[in-house]
Motif scaffolding. Sequence first.
Motif, short mmCIF file in Angstrom:
data_model
loop_
_atom_site.label_atom_id
_atom_site.label_comp_id
_atom_site.label_asym_id
_atom_site.label_seq_id
_atom_site.Cartn_x
_atom_site.Cartn_y
_atom_site.Cartn_z
N ARG A 14 -8.57 -58.39 17.81
CA ARG A 14 -9.39 -59.56 18.13
C ARG A 14 -9.50 -60.46 16.91
O ARG A 14 -9.46 -59.98 15.76
N PRO A 15 -9.68 -61.76 17.11
CA PRO A 15 -9.88 -62.67 15.97
C PRO A 15 -11.10 -62.26 15.14
O PRO A 15 -12.16 -61.97 15.70
N GLY A 16 -10.92 -62.19 13.85
CA GLY A 16 -12.01 -61.86 12.95
C GLY A 16 -12.41 -60.40 12.93
O GLY A 16 -13.46 -60.05 12.38
N PHE A 17 -11.57 -59.51 13.47
CA PHE A 17 -11.91 -58.08 13.50
C PHE A 17 -12.07 -57.55 12.08
O PHE A 17 -11.29 -57.85 11.18
N ARG A 18 -13.10 -56.72 11.91
CA ARG A 18 -13.34 -55.99 10.66
C ARG A 18 -13.87 -54.61 11.00
O ARG A 18 -14.53 -54.43 12.02
N ALA A 19 -13.62 -53.67 10.12
CA ALA A 19 -14.19 -52.33 10.24
C ALA A 19 -14.54 -51.85 8.84
O ALA A 19 -13.85 -52.18 7.88
N VAL A 20 -15.60 -51.09 8.76
CA VAL A 20 -15.94 -50.40 7.51
C VAL A 20 -16.12 -48.93 7.86
O VAL A 20 -16.70 -48.58 8.89
N VAL A 21 -15.56 -48.08 7.00
CA VAL A 21 -15.57 -46.64 7.24
C VAL A 21 -16.07 -45.96 5.97
O VAL A 21 -15.54 -46.20 4.88
N ALA A 22 -17.10 -45.12 6.12
CA ALA A 22 -17.65 -44.37 5.00
C ALA A 22 -17.20 -42.92 5.09
O ALA A 22 -17.21 -42.33 6.17
N THR A 23 -16.82 -42.37 3.96
CA THR A 23 -16.45 -40.96 3.91
C THR A 23 -17.43 -40.22 3.01
O THR A 23 -18.06 -40.81 2.12
N ASP A 24 -17.55 -38.93 3.26
CA ASP A 24 -18.44 -38.11 2.44
C ASP A 24 -17.63 -37.45 1.33
O ASP A 24 -16.44 -37.74 1.16
N GLY A 25 -18.25 -36.57 0.58
CA GLY A 25 -17.60 -35.92 -0.56
C GLY A 25 -16.37 -35.13 -0.19
O GLY A 25 -15.47 -34.94 -1.01
N SER A 26 -16.28 -34.67 1.05
CA SER A 26 -15.11 -33.90 1.48
C SER A 26 -14.00 -34.79 2.01
O SER A 26 -12.93 -34.30 2.36
N GLY A 27 -14.26 -36.10 2.10
CA GLY A 27 -13.27 -37.04 2.63
C GLY A 27 -13.38 -37.25 4.13
O GLY A 27 -12.63 -38.03 4.71
N ALA A 28 -14.33 -36.56 4.78
CA ALA A 28 -14.53 -36.73 6.22
C ALA A 28 -15.29 -38.02 6.50
O ALA A 28 -16.12 -38.45 5.69
N VAL A 29 -15.04 -38.63 7.64
CA VAL A 29 -15.77 -39.84 8.03
C VAL A 29 -17.23 -39.47 8.27
O VAL A 29 -17.55 -38.57 9.04
N ALA A 30 -18.12 -40.17 7.57
CA ALA A 30 -19.56 -39.96 7.72
C ALA A 30 -20.19 -41.03 8.60
O ALA A 30 -21.24 -40.82 9.18
N GLY A 31 -19.53 -42.20 8.68
CA GLY A 31 -20.04 -43.28 9.50
C GLY A 31 -19.07 -44.44 9.50
O GLY A 31 -18.15 -44.50 8.68
N PHE A 32 -19.28 -45.36 10.43
CA PHE A 32 -18.38 -46.51 10.51
C PHE A 32 -19.07 -47.64 11.27
O PHE A 32 -20.08 -47.43 11.96
N ALA A 33 -18.51 -48.82 11.12
CA ALA A 33 -18.95 -49.98 11.89
C ALA A 33 -17.72 -50.83 12.19
O ALA A 33 -16.79 -50.88 11.39
#
Length: 180
Positions: free
Chosen positions: A53-72
Amino acid sequence: MRDIRSFSPGVLGVLDALSDTYVEIFTAPPWAHRSPAAARHDFRERLKGDAHRPGFRAVVATDGSGAVAGFATGWITQAPFPTDRAYGKVRRRLGADRVDELLIGSFEVDELGVRPHARGTGLGGRLLSDITTAVPGGRSWLLTWGRAHDALAFYRRRGWEEPEAVHGEETDIVVFLSPP
């Protein structure tokens, strides 16, 4: 949390990890009525299209083990206003004129989720801030389910405001506008 990375369509490179995270978050209460398999499938299919989509963005947070902890994820809301998904409820809640005035051209925060082990750390606020940084005209919006009480409280604490619903057009969703 060790790292928050920004993505555009490249987020599809971490689709499996995001899908696991999405299912863990959005099949637990208050969304426990959702089937994990269906939630995974639907999320994957949506993200594959949304990433373009136009203007698409995502942010992904990882924890100390490298696993995804959250996203938007999110994008710029285009005209004409969509009619699929929950968009019809947004139009009924706000009315067509207010949708055009308030939402078209604004950044829509589509998904924001934090895994249970990372809640209470400020990660949700960081993700919301990161995804809405440098959006057109500083305007963002989102919707959430009216029974997601923790989510409602989260957005209200951060100063997000609920535009008044059109008289007689209440729905099961709540629309929020970013703080001025």
